[in-house]
Write a protein that holds these residues in place. Structure first.
Motif: not given
Lengths: 104, 173
Positions: B23, B25, B28, B31-32, B35, B38, B70, B74
């Motif tokens: 949340i 960075r 994008p 971020s991906a 994730l 994660h 996702v 992007i």
């Protein structure tokens, strides 16, 4: 059977922290795709608490729910990204604060 | 310190760190990628809970299918680094902190009361986490929701195609 020394509370608190991180992401970010990823964070936080309850209570219902939540999340991913795509095609932006068509 | 608690600490810290990275960075794609990390940390946590099937599905569905979607979007939209909006930015972090602190207080007040009183995994945890027992439950007690999910996925498939395709008039011109 390998018994664990970690109590249920630890998993639940971790799940709550991850959920709150997802909420903060949704509220603070402008990029629709990152907001979408934050929603996935929240879904996964709930899944974690479901699996924790399932394993600690010895009930399979929690893991069945996780299975169905994953199916719904996959459907939501397809629809959500299609909406972002349609939005970008019409508005040339993915920033949610620049989309104010229904705001007065 | 047992192996279980060492593994739990590694995966828990990794999960929180990669979630915060996701949340924060600006880029994008970064971020991906966090994730994806994660999701792998969560897979480890599911394995410490003896939920093998859910762990495998987590990798295949989330880290595989959903993240490919996702990352593909992007790249398709060519989204760059997020720039700060010129105005109305001061309120949002304050609001976020307010909401999150209320949530933390609410949730932890319930957790601290320890409603289940469980401090160890159930004896049945190993047997209910296997693919065999999940499959058995799926095709007996949960048959109707299972069929309903297939309908939902079909609807999502058609909906995504209709939403994302160009309009006929647009392609003709």
């Amino acid at each position: 059977m390998m018994p664990t020394s970690i109590p249920l509370d630890y998993y639940l608190i971790l799940s709550a922290v991850l959920f709150v991180i997802g909420v903060v992401g949704v509220v603070t970010r402008r990029n629709a795709i990152i907001i979408f990823m934050s929603i996935e964070l929240m879904l996964n936080a709930v899944n974690l608490s479901m699996v924790a309850f399932s394993s600690f209570l010895g009930d399979i219902a929690g893991q069945m729910f996780v299975f169905f939540i994953m199916a719904v999340a996959a459907a939501e991913a397809a629809i959500g990204l299609a909406i972002v795509l349609a939005l970008f095609r019409n508005k040339q932006t993915v920033y949610v604060d620049e989309i104010n068509l229904m705001k007065w | 310190m047992s192996l279980q608690s060492i593994l739990f600490s590694i995966f828990a810290i990794g999960a929180v760190a990669s979630a915060v990275f996701t949340i924060t960075r600006k880029n994008p794609v970064a971020s991906a990628m966090s994730l994806v990390a994660h999701f792998f940390m969560l897979t480890g946590l599911y394995l410490t809970l003896q939920a093998q099937f859910v762990a495998a599905v987590q990798v295949v569905v989330y880290a595989g299918a959903i993240m490919v979607l996702v990352v593909f979007v992007i790249m398709l939209l060519n989204v760059g680094r997020e720039v700060q909006a010129p105005s109305a930015r001061s309120l949002r972090p304050t609001l976020a902190m307010l909401i999150s602190s209320i949530l933390v207080v609410m949730v932890s007040s319930v957790i601290v009361s320890n409603p289940t009183g469980k401090n160890a995994l159930s004896d049945k945890a190993v047997e209910i986490g296997t693919t065999a027992s999940i499959g058995k439950a799926l095709f007996t007690g949960y048959l109707f929701p299972f069929e309903a999910v297939s309908l939902l996925l079909l609807a999502a498939l058609i909906g995504a195609v209709i939403l994302a395709k160009r309009h006929v008039s647009e392609t003709q011109s």
